[in-house]
Write a protein that holds these residues in place. Structure first.
Motif, short mmCIF file in Angstrom:
data_model
loop_
_atom_site.label_atom_id
_atom_site.label_comp_id
_atom_site.label_asym_id
_atom_site.label_seq_id
_atom_site.Cartn_x
_atom_site.Cartn_y
_atom_site.Cartn_z
N VAL A 9 0.84 -1.21 0.00
CA VAL A 9 0.00 0.00 0.00
C VAL A 9 0.87 1.25 0.00
CG1 VAL A 9 -1.61 1.35 1.42
CG2 VAL A 9 -2.04 -1.08 0.99
N SER A 10 1.90 1.25 0.81
CA SER A 10 2.81 2.40 0.85
C SER A 10 3.50 2.59 -0.50
CB SER A 10 3.86 2.18 1.94
OG SER A 10 4.78 3.23 1.94
N ALA A 11 3.91 1.51 -1.12
CA ALA A 11 4.56 1.59 -2.43
C ALA A 11 3.60 2.12 -3.49
CB ALA A 11 5.11 0.23 -2.84
N LEU A 12 2.37 1.66 -3.46
CA LEU A 12 1.38 2.15 -4.43
C LEU A 12 1.04 3.62 -4.21
CD1 LEU A 12 -0.99 -0.92 -4.63
CD2 LEU A 12 0.36 0.03 -6.50
N GLY A 13 1.11 4.07 -2.97
CA GLY A 13 0.83 5.47 -2.67
C GLY A 13 2.04 6.38 -2.73
N LYS A 14 3.17 5.81 -3.03
CA LYS A 14 4.43 6.58 -3.02
C LYS A 14 4.37 7.81 -3.92
CE LYS A 14 9.16 5.88 -4.39
NZ LYS A 14 10.06 4.93 -5.01
N GLN A 15 3.78 7.72 -5.07
CA GLN A 15 3.70 8.82 -6.02
C GLN A 15 2.87 9.99 -5.48
OE1 GLN A 15 5.56 8.72 -8.68
NE2 GLN A 15 4.91 10.68 -9.48
#
Length: 145
Positions: free
Chosen positions: A137-143
């Motif tokens: 989830v954090s990786a997907l929201g990184k942008q």
């Protein structure tokens, strides 16, 4: 970067080895759409006005796709952020998905997996599974950061 113990890696691999993607993916995404009313990003998937309509083939196919998308994290556990860079950009810049939707979908996935695995899904197993999903989830929201 997240440090994974050998035990955590084994737990994650074991969970995914037990999952029927064609069953779990659609159930998790449908649950998310029903419970959290996140339908606005799925307008092209047809009528989503009620729970029975949400169970349509397009939603099922996307649920399977999402679950298979987690394979990317399984294969790149030491660098999940990099593995999801392109998906983060797609979801933020092109699709304009609210990043909180990733979190609620991970919650729904946890519920569906727990129901499927039953007594095998112990609190310790859940802890590792939710750690894994939190990193995704954090990786997907990184942008969005």
């Amino acid at each position: 970067m997240v440090n994974w113990t050998a035990e955590e890696r084994a737990v994650i691999s074991c969970i995914f080895a037990k999952l029927d993607y064609e069953d779990i993916g659609p159930k998790a995404l449908s649950r998310c759409l029903i419970v959290y009313s996140t339908q606005r990003h799925f307008e092209s998937f047809g009528n989503l006005s009620n729970a029975s309509a949400i169970g349509n083939p397009k939603i099922a196919a996307h649920g399977i796709k999402v679950l298979h998308g987690l394979d990317r994290a399984l294969k790149n556990m030491d660098n999940i952020n990099v593995a999801y860079t392109d998906l983060s950009i797609l979801h933020s810049e092109t699709l304009h998905v609210d990043p909180d939707n990733f979190r609620v979908l991970s919650d729904c996935l946890t519920i569906v997996v727990a129901a499927k695995l039953g007594s095998c899904f112990t609190p310790d197993t859940q802890l590792v599974f939710q750690k894994f999903l939190a990193v995704v989830v954090s990786a997907l929201g990184k942008q969005y950061h």
